[in-house]
Design an enzyme around this catalytic site. Structure first.
Site, PDB file in Angstrom:
ATOM      1  N   CYS A  91       0.827  -1.203   0.000  1.00 45.23           N
ATOM      2  CA  CYS A  91       0.000   0.000   0.000  1.00 45.23           C
ATOM      3  C   CYS A  91       0.870   1.265   0.000  1.00 45.23           C
ATOM      4  O   CYS A  91       1.449   1.614  -1.012  1.00 45.23           O
ATOM      5  CB  CYS A  91      -0.998  -0.027   1.143  1.00 45.23           C
ATOM      6  SG  CYS A  91      -2.376   1.134   0.911  1.00 45.23           S
ATOM      7  N   HIS A  96      -3.474  -5.296   0.530  1.00 47.32           N
ATOM      8  CA  HIS A  96      -2.984  -5.610   1.876  1.00 47.32           C
ATOM      9  C   HIS A  96      -2.935  -7.115   2.091  1.00 47.32           C
ATOM     10  O   HIS A  96      -3.847  -7.703   2.679  1.00 47.32           O
ATOM     11  CB  HIS A  96      -3.874  -4.950   2.937  1.00 47.32           C
ATOM     12  CG  HIS A  96      -3.667  -3.477   3.078  1.00 47.32           C
ATOM     13  ND1 HIS A  96      -2.837  -2.926   4.033  1.00 47.32           N
ATOM     14  CD2 HIS A  96      -4.152  -2.438   2.363  1.00 47.32           C
ATOM     15  CE1 HIS A  96      -2.836  -1.603   3.908  1.00 47.32           C
ATOM     16  NE2 HIS A  96      -3.634  -1.285   2.903  1.00 47.32           N
ATOM     17  N   GLU A 146      -1.213  -8.696   4.198  1.00 49.91           N
ATOM     18  CA  GLU A 146      -1.003  -9.054   5.602  1.00 49.91           C
ATOM     19  C   GLU A 146      -2.296  -9.481   6.293  1.00 49.91           C
ATOM     20  O   GLU A 146      -2.275 -10.174   7.316  1.00 49.91           O
ATOM     21  CB  GLU A 146      -0.353  -7.893   6.365  1.00 49.91           C
ATOM     22  CG  GLU A 146      -1.256  -6.708   6.675  1.00 49.91           C
ATOM     23  CD  GLU A 146      -1.343  -5.691   5.551  1.00 49.91           C
ATOM     24  OE1 GLU A 146      -1.727  -4.534   5.843  1.00 49.91           O
ATOM     25  OE2 GLU A 146      -1.051  -6.035   4.391  1.00 49.91           O
TER      26      GLU A 146
END
Length: 258
Positions: free
Chosen positions: A113, A221, A223
């Site tokens: 990001c 994202h 994660e």
């Protein structure tokens, strides 16, 4: 043997009425520890506190995380506007030279990001302040309401260049990702190759052409729910493998010449 160390670039927060802190999302640390199988080390992103040279010696790789503040447009020759949002000039001052150093050395890095945007700016690229204002583009911002599961839900496809690095790494030329960003790449920097795009054309995956080491970045994202998402497992697994290779090279006995 000790796990390789991944420096996680944190963000600066006002926790309570001026009590400032450097922190990062727990999901970033979990992705590094559980999926990359490395040791997460949160980096206070301020060159007044840490130096790029020291980070390069301490860490075996880096995760450039997302964050609400944006790269200041002065870093890519644009004037500041209200659309550019909030900034963190200290993080800019640390991460942009760190990116360039990693590219030069071949030290592994993964941008996410804001980190994706930092890599582009570090290499001389520019950013759009608000993707959704461009003709034909979708709204890529995080939904303002709902649970985290709803906000981080997979929302659009990303199409990769057939045979490119992301296609090879992920084993598919098309994946489904979340989307939680307002800004995006306008012009790609030197050696920045756009290898994946959203259906509206927004750049979503880049790599550095001719980089000596692992130098991939994504606009989404990974994660989030990393251990249970095949795309995230591949990305963080590759970062971990690259960090292990870097650490092994660092630990390898040096030949004596005299």
């Amino acid at each position: 043997m000790a796990r390789p160390i991944i420096g996680i670039i944190g963000n600066r927060y006002d926790l309570h009425n001026g009590y400032m802190a450097h922190a990062n999302g727990e999901m970033n640390s979990a992705a590094i520890a559980d999926v990359a199988e490395c040791m997460p080390l949160i980096v206070p992103s301020d060159p007044a506190l840490v130096q790029v040279e020291d980070l390069l010696e301490v860490c075996d790789g880096f995760l450039l995380t997302g964050g609400r503040p944006n790269v200041h447009p002065e870093e890519y020759g644009h004037a500041e506007t209200e659309a550019h949002g909030d900034f963190d000039r200290a993080r800019d001052a640390l991460t942009l030279p760190l990116v360039r150093a990693c590219v030069d050395r071949g030290q592994p890095m993964l941008g996410i990001c804001r980190g994706f945007q930092e890599v582009n700016v570090a290499m001389g690229g520019t950013l759009h302040p608000e993707i959704r204002d461009l003709p034909g583009r979708d709204n890529h911002r995080m939904p303002p309401d709902g649970t985290l599961e709803e906000q981080f839900a997979l929302r659009h496809k990303v199409h990769f260049t057939p045979g490119g690095p992301f296609h090879q790494l992920l084993g598919d030329a098309e994946v489904l990702t979340n989307t939680l960003h307002g800004q995006g790449i306008e012009e790609a920097g030197a050696r920045v190759i756009i290898d994946g795009r959203a259906p509206d054309g927004t750049p979503e995956a880049i790599y550095i052409e001719g980089a000596k080491g692992f130098a991939l970045s994504v606009q989404w994202h990974p994660e989030w729910n990393a251990a249970n998402d095949p795309v995230s497992v591949s990305l963080f697994g590759a970062l971990g493998n690259a960090a292990r290779a870097w650490a092994d090279g660092r630990r390898a006995p040096q030949l004596r010449t005299a």
